[in-house]
Design an enzyme around this catalytic site. Structure first.
Site, PDB file in Angstrom:
ATOM      1  N   GLU A 244       0.817  -1.219   0.000  1.00  0.00           N
ATOM      2  CA  GLU A 244       0.000   0.000   0.000  1.00  0.00           C
ATOM      3  C   GLU A 244       0.851   1.270   0.000  1.00  0.00           C
ATOM      4  OE1 GLU A 244      -3.646   0.081   0.094  1.00  0.00           O
ATOM      5  OE2 GLU A 244      -3.246  -1.953  -0.629  1.00  0.00           O
TER       6      GLU A 244
ATOM      7  N   HIS B 261      -5.155   1.973   6.844  1.00  0.00           N
ATOM      8  CA  HIS B 261      -3.726   2.221   6.669  1.00  0.00           C
ATOM      9  C   HIS B 261      -3.142   2.762   7.967  1.00  0.00           C
ATOM     10  CE1 HIS B 261      -4.473   2.863   2.098  1.00  0.00           C
ATOM     11  NE2 HIS B 261      -3.947   1.673   2.293  1.00  0.00           N
TER      12      HIS B 261
ATOM     13  N   CYS C  10      -2.968  11.520   3.014  1.00  0.00           N
ATOM     14  CA  CYS C  10      -3.258  10.665   1.856  1.00  0.00           C
ATOM     15  C   CYS C  10      -2.875  11.349   0.550  1.00  0.00           C
ATOM     16  CB  CYS C  10      -4.742  10.310   1.812  1.00  0.00           C
ATOM     17  SG  CYS C  10      -5.271   9.079   3.021  1.00  0.00           S
TER      18      CYS C  10
END
Length: 448
Positions: A174, A250, A371
């Protein structure tokens, strides 16, 4: 060697919509099917980028992807003209059309893992695009992500570009959303900190039961090998399976680090004590103190963390032990979170200022300030080798705002994704963008 940390933010694409595609991301699921505003989303992101540039930080822009991604639909058996393919997909497999239309590449914390030249064996900055294999709509990103990164960081002398890891669950990667770096100075050898959700090859290892653990230990270990990192300056930690099941998909939703500060929730890791011990051992020999700022559940609950994205923030350094934390407006609207932040900036930690930005369009899809950015440490020579047309300044800010005004819609529903005109609008916009940012032909439609 003297170096700075630059932030490269993802420019929100013209098909920004609320498809609710990300199982495990509470905000994404909660806002499914609402109308989005791509124009507002792009402008909100640009305002944050320009603000950091105006503060004197190096701020870059990463281009969005072509969406809907027609090559993926064609590879899945849809045939005919573009209009016919879109109509067929909307009728027979709307979930696939939604997937290939997602603007999720704007969250560039998932674009790649980046290791500075000070950490790598060959003295180059290494980029490994994330395979994002856990989500269909994101797993199709990495080839174009790699092309955009190569166009943004083009020098073979300074930059090493890798392909994504194998696209299988065992190597689920990720990117920088599960990676951070600690150091006394950006240009010195740092500690690369990798957080994983599960050990894929260990059936007995703990993992979440409700939501998927998207990132594996094995993926992080592979990135460490290919980037040529020093084992004594590399630390791994497992994310707490319980917080993944609470919507913390996350690590950057529950922790953030920068230089000598690790800001995290007490429930973030499977073992906070082990994490601290491992980081302190790796830190030995560095100047100054490694600050651990642990937020207790009694101060801010995990639920409030997920709602506000307190930890999906940016920590940026003005100087030694002098940091700004950049948070979304949702933090100011949450009484517990805002009270904590007010106390934090007045306390003894290096975090001395809180700045709030309106990122509601991104937040409604499950992505906050952290992000939206990919961090890249650059020394003077590396900074000069970056594609300068991708660096934010007054001219680029004005040109990109004009570009958004010319090409973006201010309202988009999932039903609009089948509109052939939207595809034409997107391609026209991106073709112009590659000229503004001097990227060359990075999109499939430009190579056809």
């Amino acid at each position: 060697m003297s170096a700075i940390e630059a932030n490269f933010d993802g420019l929100v694409g013209p098909t920004h919509n609320y498809g609710g595609l990300s199982f495990g991301n509470v905000a994404s699921l909660n806002n499914q099917a609402q109308a989005s505003n791509p124009k507002a989303a792009a402008k909100q992101g640009l305002v944050k980028m320009k603000a950091l540039a105006d503060m004197g930080f190096v701020q870059g822009v990463l281009a969005p992807h072509e969406r809907p991604h027609m090559p993926t639909l064609k590879s899945l058996g849809f045939t005919g003209t573009d209009a016919q393919i879109l109509a067929q997909a909307a009728k027979e497999a709307p979930h696939l059309l939604a997937g290939v239309s997602s603007a999720s590449c704007m969250w560039t914390a998932n674009a790649a893992t980046v290791s500075p030249s000070a950490d790598s064996a060959d003295g180059k900055i290494h980029f490994s695009p994330a395979n994002l294999v856990n989500k269909f709509h994101r797993a199709i990103e990495h080839p174009v992500t790699g092309a955009i990164l190569q166009a943004t960081f083009p020098s073979d002398r300074h930059f090493a570009h890798h392909k994504a890891l194998p696209s299988m669950d065992h190597f689920g990667d990720e990117g920088a959303a599960n990676h951070t770096r600690f150091c006394d100075e950006y240009g010195n050898q740092g500690i690369e900190f990798f957080v994983y959700g599960q050990e894929a090859f260990n059936a007995a290892a703990l993992k979440p039961s409700r939501f998927p653990a998207r990132h594996t230990l094995e993926a992080s270990q592979a990135v460490v090998r290919r980037h040529g990192l020093n084992a004594s300056h590399t630390v791994y930690a497992q994310q707490n399976p319980a917080v993944i099941d609470a919507g913390v998909f996350h690590n950057d939703v529950i922790a953030v680090g920068n230089r000598n500060v690790h800001f995290y929730h007490e429930e973030a890791f499977l073992s906070s004590a082990q994490m601290r011990q491992d980081l302190e051992q790796a830190w030995a020999g560095n100047q100054g103190k490694l600050h651990f700022i642990e937020v207790k559940s009694s101060e801010v609950s995990v639920e409030d963390c997920v709602k506000s994205y307190l930890f999906n923030s940016q920590l940026i350094s003005r100087g030694t032990d002098d940091m700004i934390i950049i948070v979304p407006g949702e933090c100011q609207n949450n009484a517990n979170v805002w009270a904590y932040l007010e106390a934090l900036k007045a306390g003894p930690s290096p975090i001395n200022e809180v700045q709030v930005y309106d990122l509601k369009q991104s937040m409604s899809n499950g992505g906050g300030p952290a992000c939206l950015r990919l961090r890249v440490v650059l020394n003077d020579a590396e900074r000069a080798a970056v594609n300068q047309s991708c660096l934010m300044n007054d001219d680029l800010f004005a040109r990109l705002n004009t570009w958004v005004d010319s090409h973006y819609r201010d309202r988009l529903l999932e039903s609009d994704l089948a509109d052939p005109q939207l595809l034409i609008e997107t391609r026209t916009a991106l073709d112009e963008l590659t000229k503004i940012m001097k990227l060359g032909s990075v999109y499939d439609f430009q190579k056809a």
